[in-house]
Design an enzyme around this catalytic site. Structure first.
Site, mmCIF file in Angstrom:
data_model
loop_
_atom_site.group_PDB
_atom_site.id
_atom_site.type_symbol
_atom_site.label_atom_id
_atom_site.label_comp_id
_atom_site.label_asym_id
_atom_site.label_seq_id
_atom_site.Cartn_x
_atom_site.Cartn_y
_atom_site.Cartn_z
ATOM 1 N N SER A 1 0.857 -1.191 0.000
ATOM 2 C CA SER A 1 0.000 0.000 0.000
ATOM 3 C C SER A 1 0.885 1.230 0.000
ATOM 4 O O SER A 1 2.069 1.153 0.370
ATOM 5 C CB SER A 1 -0.882 -0.006 1.262
ATOM 6 O OG SER A 1 -1.512 1.243 1.445
ATOM 7 N N TYR B 1 -2.739 0.206 10.443
ATOM 8 C CA TYR B 1 -2.618 -0.293 9.076
ATOM 9 C C TYR B 1 -1.231 0.005 8.519
ATOM 10 O O TYR B 1 -0.568 -0.879 7.946
ATOM 11 C CB TYR B 1 -3.698 0.343 8.205
ATOM 12 C CG TYR B 1 -3.705 -0.115 6.773
ATOM 13 C CD1 TYR B 1 -4.029 -1.428 6.445
ATOM 14 C CD2 TYR B 1 -3.407 0.769 5.733
ATOM 15 C CE1 TYR B 1 -4.051 -1.856 5.119
ATOM 16 C CE2 TYR B 1 -3.420 0.357 4.409
ATOM 17 C CZ TYR B 1 -3.742 -0.956 4.111
ATOM 18 O OH TYR B 1 -3.750 -1.371 2.798
#
Length: 225
Positions: free
Chosen positions: A125, A138
């Site tokens: 990501s 995250y």
């Protein structure tokens, strides 16, 4: 001729689904997901495929083939808030899925990857490079995933196993829609990637001749807010 074999986790939706459908043009695909109901439509849509069903955060991996040409880690979860408001259970759940399951499956698959001179792709990501308020859990899991991929690449280089980290920006998915809803914003398809664009980047890494490795690659929406 034998089709090369690709295992794609999180293949029932989002990026994983797009990757499985794209690789299915050339590979026999092990369609990874937590339930048979989730993976069955993808298996049925591909010319050569079979289910690979397990909750990898808690279950051991199903049996793997003797040779594995491509392993795509696409399963993941996004959760958490500000550090002061996030308890340990959330941290453990996110790391269990985004990192520990990846490490466990990779370890189990290494003999098959070495036999094939295979490729490991970690779908990471943009959060694997930078964090923001409310995104610590995250981002920390994705920073850790990037470190895992970097170490694996060097450890397995002599064995001929290649390792690629792909870092998409915001991508149209159930996860992204839930995140935007939690943030109280309107969902705008013009500023998110189509999962097929991420699959195309995965294809680039897969199709590179084995003498070279795409080590780290970022892809972001052309338009951003």
């Amino acid at each position: 001729m034998r089709r090369p074999v690709a295992l794609v986790t999180g293949a029932s939706r989002g990026i994983g689904r797009a990757v499985a459908l794209d690789l299915g043009r050339t590979h026999h695909v092990l369609v990874g997901g937590r339930t048979m109901e989730g993976v069955a439509p993808i298996v049925a849509a591909l010319p050569s495929a079979e289910p690979f069903v397990a909750d990898l955060a808690v279950d051991p991996a199903p049996a793997l083939p003797d040779r594995l040409d491509v392993l795509v880690h696409s399963a993941g979860v996004e959760d958490g808030g500000r550090i002061a408001e996030t308890d340990r259970a959330v941290w453990e759940r996110v790391f269990a899925i985004n990192l520990f399951a990846v490490a466990d499956l990779t370890r189990a698959a290494l003999p098959a990857l070495r036999a094939a001179g295979g490729l490991v792709i970690a779908v990471n990501s943009g959060a694997g490079f930078a964090s923001a308020p409310g995104g610590a859990v995250y981002a920390a899991s994705k920073f850790a995933l990037r470190a895992f991929a970097d170490a694996l690449r060097e450890e397995e280089r002599a064995a001929g196993v290649r390792v690629t980290s792909i870092h998409p920006g915001r991508t149209d998915s159930d996860m992204q829609r839930a995140k935007v809803a939690r943030e109280g914003r309107d969902y705008d398809l013009d500023v998110v990637l189509d999962p097929a664009s991420v699959a195309a980047v995965v294809r680039t890494a897969v199709d590179l001749p084995p003498g070279g490795t795409v080590e780290t690659l970022s892809i972001r929406p052309t338009r951003i807010r």
